[in-house]
Design a protein around this motif. Sequence first.
Motif, PDB file in Angstrom:
ATOM      1  N   GLY A   1      -4.877   9.153  -1.051  1.00 19.89           N
ATOM      2  CA  GLY A   1      -3.979   8.168  -0.454  1.00 19.89           C
ATOM      3  C   GLY A   1      -4.608   7.441   0.715  1.00 19.89           C
ATOM      4  O   GLY A   1      -4.466   6.214   0.846  1.00 19.89           O
TER       5      GLY A   1
ATOM      6  N   ALA B   1      -6.408  -0.796  -4.432  1.00 21.43           N
ATOM      7  CA  ALA B   1      -5.949   0.449  -3.820  1.00 21.43           C
ATOM      8  C   ALA B   1      -5.495   1.449  -4.875  1.00 21.43           C
ATOM      9  O   ALA B   1      -5.782   2.655  -4.777  1.00 21.43           O
ATOM     10  CB  ALA B   1      -4.822   0.154  -2.842  1.00 21.43           C
TER      11      ALA B   1
ATOM     12  N   THR C   1      -7.193   5.110  -5.456  1.00 20.31           N
ATOM     13  CA  THR C   1      -6.350   6.299  -5.300  1.00 20.31           C
ATOM     14  C   THR C   1      -6.362   7.154  -6.558  1.00 20.31           C
ATOM     15  O   THR C   1      -6.509   8.386  -6.490  1.00 20.31           O
ATOM     16  CB  THR C   1      -4.908   5.877  -4.972  1.00 20.31           C
TER      17      THR C   1
ATOM     18  N   VAL D   1       0.747   4.319  -2.943  1.00 19.99           N
ATOM     19  CA  VAL D   1       0.629   5.761  -2.695  1.00 19.99           C
ATOM     20  C   VAL D   1       1.792   6.513  -3.332  1.00 19.99           C
ATOM     21  O   VAL D   1       1.606   7.551  -3.980  1.00 19.99           O
ATOM     22  CB  VAL D   1       0.559   6.042  -1.179  1.00 19.99           C
TER      23      VAL D   1
ATOM     24  N   THR E   1      -5.422   3.368   0.807  1.00 20.93           N
ATOM     25  CA  THR E   1      -4.865   2.523   1.868  1.00 20.93           C
ATOM     26  C   THR E   1      -5.971   1.802   2.629  1.00 20.93           C
ATOM     27  O   THR E   1      -5.851   0.613   2.959  1.00 20.93           O
ATOM     28  CB  THR E   1      -4.027   3.374   2.829  1.00 20.93           C
TER      29      THR E   1
ATOM     30  N   PRO F   1       0.816  -1.226   0.000  1.00 17.70           N
ATOM     31  CA  PRO F   1       0.000   0.000   0.000  1.00 17.70           C
ATOM     32  C   PRO F   1       0.848   1.275   0.000  1.00 17.70           C
ATOM     33  O   PRO F   1       0.450   2.287  -0.575  1.00 17.70           O
ATOM     34  CB  PRO F   1      -0.833  -0.127   1.287  1.00 17.70           C
ATOM     35  N   ILE F   2       2.021   1.218   0.612  1.00 17.27           N
ATOM     36  CA  ILE F   2       2.904   2.385   0.593  1.00 17.27           C
ATOM     37  C   ILE F   2       3.422   2.613  -0.815  1.00 17.27           C
ATOM     38  O   ILE F   2       3.490   3.755  -1.297  1.00 17.27           O
ATOM     39  CB  ILE F   2       4.067   2.178   1.574  1.00 17.27           C
TER      40      ILE F   2
END
Length: 545
Positions: free
Chosen positions: A470, A447, A451, A323, A474, A319-320
């Motif tokens: 973001g 995700a 986003t 983003v 997430t 997930p990081i």
Amino acid sequence: MEDGQDAVPATGVADPGGGRAGEIGRQAGRGLRWSVLGNLVMKAGSFVMSLVLARLLVPEDFGVYAIALAASQFVLYVNDAGVIAAVVQWRGRLEEIAPTATVVAIASSAALYGVFWVVAPYFAEMSGNEGATGVIRVLSATNLVYGLTAVRSAALMRRFQQDRLTLANLVGFCVNAPVTIGLAATGAGAYSFAWGQLTGAAATGVLVVVLARVRISAGLDRAVAGRLLVFGLPLCVSLGIEGVLLNADSVIVGDTLGAAPLGFYLLAFNISSWVPGLVGTAVRYVALPGFSRLAEEDRESLSRGVGRAVPLLVSVVLPIAVVLGTLAPSVVVLLYGERWAPAAEVLRFLAILMVVRMLAALAVDILAAMGETRSTVWLNLGWAVALVPALMVGARVDGIRGAAIAHAVVALLVALPLTALALHRAGVAVAPVASALVRPLLGGALAAAVTIALAHVTPDIPFVRLCVAGGAGTLAFVLFVVPRAELGRLAGQVAGQMAGRMAGPPTVGPPAVGPPTVGPPTAGPPTAGTRPVTPGPEPTEEEKR
């Protein structure tokens, strides 16, 4: 456990509270908690430091520093001839090898520093900036410190004493930061990074020697040296190739495009290294000793450990990466300002590389724990052979963006298959790991879609876009990937804590007494596979393991 003794003996009786594997898991978990919290503190300080230096220095300074760091880190990976990993993985007692390992590590680091002192001008010229010669020589001197402290650092890792590593590294950072910022403010340019990291490494080294409490002695047992080198040299070669993987782009981009574009590229690379530096470094501090102890049990125990570790790592990192990849312009502009905006297009693709780097680094630790150090050589060599020409083509065709695309493509199409093949050939059950990754990968796709969709309808204000788009992406990942039972359990814990706080302290009777509820913090600075190309502490000798 007494100082100087192994936390988990090479041979021992099963732990009555859950078996030897359970004891290893508890000690590794304790070490991981220290590592994560320690790295979090370190990264927060490094981030603040980078914001200050980004306003004191110009992109050209970062480009010169990146060239010097590429040289220094290549030496770092081969600095100790594989002694740290060999000591951590050693099946006997530490006292058997400490004198010989100390001699080997010091001799190796001194010889390599001498070689790089001579070749520094040629390396700088090859990288497109002859002015980097002096910075290379100063920064490479940190590897002398790492050679002197290699065995003591390995002893702390072997015993899962990440609390002591944390203390040593934080003190080193507290020395590094004021020296670097002070020199930058007086116009020292790229030299401010080099002298700051050298003084910080020296402070860390002194504390490591004191805290490890391993008797300082030197000697050379040829039989022990032979066993150390048989294990360590293939891993040393593998890590040297890993150094090429991590730093070839600096040399190629600097030579092809110049110092200023390299500064933008390296800023993006630094952002993509935050998670490997925080999570990846913490994992690697305990992965090699933990998997080494599991490998002493049987391959089935090791495969089960891998089957748990890999999906968990992907679930934390993915997930990081989503983003960073989808909202790269907002991330760069919010943190560093509009003048660094060209780094955003690079960051989009380096976010993909970030995930692969962490998986490959974990695989190298698993293979080293199994004694399969030659497999790590072929893994990194295959990756490097494909990467170097791809970077050359990418940089010439599309500048810094093209270099980043080349990195991402080679990581997905070459590095990942080679990693899976190496683990399979070593006897690790790969199929269960692959099936466990399906849900996190689908969650990552969801995700990304959420986003991107919300980014198009939110105002073009970096902070707002990161929070709304973001945050929603997430949340979608968590709701899709984390089992409902686990979410319910976590929600119950949070609700219970909130209810307890709202109720307030008891009005009658003495306060409750019990064990502390906060676990120990985490260790260490950044790690193998990390490259702090903007200001921050230099990776220590433990990280490359």
